[in-house]
Design a protein around this motif. Structure first.
Motif: not given
Length: 660
Positions: A592-610
Motif C-alpha cells: 500500500e505504501l508503494r501504491r500511494i507513493g510513500r515507499a519512504d515510510l517502509i524503512q521508518k516502519l520496518y528498519a531492523g525488523v526481519p
C-alpha cells in the motif's frame, strides 16, 4: 448497607403498582435498557424526577415487541402519557460496530443478551402503543430521539431520514437532559391541556401546520432547508447542520423550523444549563443504585462498569466534531456541589461488594469540573461550538482548583483507598498557559496528583490522530501537545518510581483522513513506542459535524469539499496501519505504501525488523484475518468492556525522543 424492599424501586408490574397502593399511573415509561435504579441510567432519572414532582410513574423495561404485545398492555393506559426511553446508547451504535457487524454483547441488557431490544426501539415501541392506545400521547426522549430531531443521516440505513416524529407517529420529543421539560409537560397535561396544544415548553420538538406555529414564523426564527430540499441537495443538509449545532450550544438559542411532509418540525430552544442546586436535586433523588430485583443473578455489563463510579458534572465544551455530547448536554458545564458528590460516594462505600476503589470520579471530560467563562456576558452571546478549539478561549477560566478540592474531599473519606479517573482527560487544558500564573501552578499540581494518585496503571487520553489537517476537522489539538504531555507523564513516572502506561485513542477513516495520513500516524506512534490497540473506525452517528461532513462531502461551516473513506476497501486500507507491528500485516502495508507513493515510510516502519516468511497462501490468510478483525469489536475498538485493551501497548521512549 441499607436493606431495600421491592417498593424502593419504581414499579415495573401490576403487582408492584398495587403494593404502592395506587389505582392508576400518571406516566408509564418504556425503556429499551434493563431497569437499573441509578443516576447514570436515563429512565431511572426521569422516573425519579417525576416521582419527586408528585406524579406516579411505572417503568416497563425491555418489553417484548413480538406476538400479542402483552408487555405493552399489562399496565393499561396512563393518566397523562407514555414515555419512550430507548436507551443510554443509540440502539444501532449499541448493536453494531463501524463495520456493521454485531457486537459481542448488548451492554445494557441482562447477561449482555442481544434479543432484548429491537433496532430503533423509539419507532417500534411508539407504533405498538399508538396501535393499542391511539388516543394516549407518546413522548420521546433519550439519545436516539434527541439526535434524530431533524433531518439526519442514518449510517445503518445509508439514507437521509426525516425527523423521527414522522416515522414513529409520536406526539413530542424532549431532547437533551429532560428533567425540566418532562415536569413542565406533566403540569400542562394535568391541567387538561391536550398535547397538540403544548407548544411553548423549552427543549421540545413537535410537528404542526404552518398556521399553527405559535406567533407565526418570526424574524428570530431560523428556517432550515426543508427535508425535501436536503434529499435533493447535500450541500443544503450540510448548511442546515451549522445552525443546528450552533443553536445547541448557545446560552440563548433561537427556534429552529424545518418543513417536512407539508408540516414543520419545530425545535424550541433548550432550557438554560442547570444550576448546581438543580443538578444536586437530580442526583440526590432516592436511587437504590442497584438493578431491579428481577435481574437477580444476572450481569448487566454497563452497570458493572459504573457501579463504583460517580459523575461530577454535565456538559462538555470540547466540541469534538465526532461527538454527540454537546448536541445532547450542551457545552456549558453544570457542576454538582461537593456535598452532593461526597454523599453519593458514601453510598458507594456502603455497598457490600465495594473494596475501597472508586473506578471513576469523572464526567463527559474528566477535568472540566468548575470551569466557566470569566465574563458571563461574553458567554451569553457566544455561538462557538468549542471553547478550546482552534485555541482556548481567552474568556475561559481553566482553573482546576475546584476539581482538586473534590478529589481531596473524596480521598479523605474513611473507606476510600483510591479514587481513579476513568473518564478521558483533556491534556490540552492541562498544558494551556493562562495569564494567571496561579492557575498554571494549579494545573501543574493537578497533573502531578492525577498521575501519582488517580491512575489505575493506565491513563486514557484521546489524541485521535497525528495529522494536523485531520485534527483540525476533528476539532482536536495538534499531536505535538500529546507529545508534550507524554514527556510530562513519563518524567513524573520516573520521579515517583512508577511504571504506568498512557493509553492513546485513535480513529481511522475520519473525514479528511487519507491513507498517507494513517501511514504517518503509524510512523509517529512507532517512534513513541506504542503498539496501538485502543482504535476504531469512524462511525457516522446522527447529529455530529463529522457525520454530516462524511455524508454530504462538505464541511458544514465552510461548505468546502472534504474527502472521506467510505468503501470497505478504503476503510480497511486505512485501518491496517494501526497494526503495522503484526507480521501478517507487513506485506499489505508495504504494498500500500508503494501504491500511494510513500515507499519512504517502509524503512521508518520496518528498519531492523526481519521480514516474515509469507508463504504461498499468504494473501488468502490475510483476507480471512481481515474478516475476523471486522467482527472483533471488543479487541480492535476502544469500546472494549472486558478489559482487553492495550495489552501490547508500551510506554516510555527507551532513550529515544519523538521526531516531530
Amino acid at each position: 448497607m441499607k436493606e431495600y424492599r421491592l417498593t424502593d424501586w419504581l414499579p415495573t408490574t401490576k403487582k408492584e403498582i398495587e403494593l404502592r397502593g395506587w389505582d392508576s399511573v400518571d406516566v408509564i415509561l418504556f425503556s429499551a435498557d434493563a431497569y437499573v435504579d441509578h443516576p447514570s441510567f436515563g429512565a431511572a432519572v426521569i422516573g425519579r424526577t417525576l416521582e419527586a414532582a408528585g406524579y406516579t410513574v411505572a417503568i416497563v423495561p425491555q418489553p417484548d415487541w413480538h406476538g400479542d404485545f402483552r408487555d405493552f398492555k399489562k399496565l393499561g393506559r396512563p393518566n397523562l402519557f407514555f414515555g419512550i426511553a430507548p436507551g443510554c446508547m443509540d440502539s444501532m451504535v449499541n448493536k453494531y460496530t463501524a463495520g456493521k457487524r454485531l457486537r459481542s454483547e448488548d451492554a445494557y441488557s441482562p447477561d449482555g443478551r442481544h434479543d432484548c431490544r429491537p433496532e430503533y426501539p423509539t419507532i417500534v415501541y411508539t407504533k405498538i402503543l399508538k396501535q393499542l392506545f391511539p388516543d394516549v400521547p407518546v413522548v420521546l426522549g433519550g439519545i436516539e430521539a434527541s439526535l434524530r430531531r431533524l433531518t439526519h443521516y442514518d449510517y445503518w440505513k445509508d439514507s437521509l431520514q426525516k425527523c423521527i416524529l414522522c416515522d414513529s407517529g409520536a406526539d413530542m420529543i424532549i431532547y437533551g437532559m429532560g428533567e425540566k421539560p418532562i415536569v413542565e409537560l406533566c403540569r400542562n397535561l394535568a391541567e387538561g391541556l391536550p398535547i397538540s396544544a403544548v407548544h411553548n415548553i423549552p427543549q421540545t420538538v413537535y410537528l404542526c401546520r404552518e398556521k399553527e406555529i405559535p406567533n407565526g414564523i418570526g424574524d428570530d426564527d431560523i428556517v432550515l432547508h426543508s427535508h425535501e430540499e436536503c434529499l435533493r441537495n447535500k450541500k443544503a443538509q450540510a448548511d442546515n447542520f451549522r445552525h443546528i449545532e450552533e443553536e445547541s450550544n448557545k446560552m440563548h438559542a433561537q427556534r429552529l423550523l424545518q418543513a417536512v411532509d407539508n408540516k414543520y418540525a419545530v425545535v424550541n430552544p433548550p432550557y438554560p444549563p442547570m444550576t448546581s442546586d438543580e443538578l444536586d436535586r437530580s442526583f440526590d433523588l432516592p436511587y437504590t443504585r442497584l438493578p431491579h430485583p428481577k435481574y437477580k443473578g444476572k450481569r448487566i455489563p454497563a452497570y458493572e462498569m459504573i457501579k463504583f463510579s460517580v459523575n461530577l458534572h454535565r456538559g462538555c465544551f470540547g466540541g469534538c466534531a465526532f461527538c454527540t455530547i454537546s448536541a445532547h448536554q450542551g457545552k456549558f458545564i453544570a457542576c454538582r456541589s461537593k456535598r452532593s458528590i461526597v454523599e453519593e460516594v458514601k453510598k458507594v462505600i456502603d455497598m457490600p461488594d465495594f473494596k475501597g476503589y472508586l473506578s471513576d470520579l469523572g464526567g463527559p471530560s474528566a477535568n472540566m469540573y468548575g470551569m466557566h467563562g470569566n465574563n458571563p456576558k461574553a458567554c451569553a452571546v457566544c455561538k462557538r461550538p468549542s471553547c478550546i478549539h482552534p485555541q482556548v478561549c481567552p474568556n475561559l477560566n481553566t482553573d482546576h482548583s475546584k476539581l482538586l478540592e473534590i478529589y481531596h474531599a473524596v480521598d479523605a473519606l474513611p473507606g476510600i483507598k483510591k479514587s481513579f479517573i476513568g473518564s478521558g482527560v483533556r491534556y490540552d487544558l492541562l498544558l494551556h498557559r493562562s495569564k494567571d500564573e496561579a492557575i498554571n501552578a494549579v494545573a501543574r499540581q493537578y497533573t502531578r496528583e492525577l498521575i501519582t494518585k488517580h491512575v489505575s496503571g493506565r491513563l486514557k487520553v484521546a489524541p485521535e490522530h497525528t495529522s494536523d489537517a485531520v485534527l483540525k476537522l476533528m476539532r482536536k489539538p495538534s499531536f505535538k501537545l500529546f507529545g508534550e504531555f507524554k514527556c510530562i507523564f513519563d518524567r513524573i513516572n520516573r520521579e515517583e518510581h512508577l511504571n504506568q502506561q498512557i493509553i492513546p485513542y485513535f480513529i481511522s477513516s475520519h473525514p479528511g483522513c487519507r491513507e498517507e495520513d494513517m501511514a504517518e500516524l503509524a510512523v509517529l506512534t512507532k517512534q513513541l513506542d506504542f503498539h496501538l490497540e485502543q482504535v476504531q473506525d469512524f462511525t457516522p452517528t446522527p447529529m455530529t459535524v463529522s457525520t454530516e461532513t462524511w455524508y454530504t462531502g462538505y464541511d458544514p461551516y465552510t461548505l468546502e469539499p472534504v474527502f472521506s473513506a467510505k468503501t470497505p476497501r478504503e476503510k480497511l486500507a486505512q485501518r491496517q496501519f494501526f497494526f503495522w507491528y503484526k507480521p501478517e500485516e507487513r506485506r499489505a502495508i508495504e504494498q500500500e505504501l508503494r501504491r500511494i507513493g510513500r515507499a519512504d515510510l517502509i524503512q521508518k516502519l520496518y528498519a531492523g525488523v526481519p521480514a516474515p516468511n509469507y508463504g504461498r497462501n499468504f494473501g488468502n490468510n490475510r483476507r480471512s484475518e481481515f474478516e475476523r478483525r471486522e467482527g472483533r469489536d471488543e479487541m480492535d475498538t476502544r469500546d472494549s468492556r472486558k478489559g482487553r485493551n492495550n495489552r501490547n501497548n508500551k510506554s516510555g521512549y527507551k532513550g529515544r525522543k519523538p521526531k516531530w
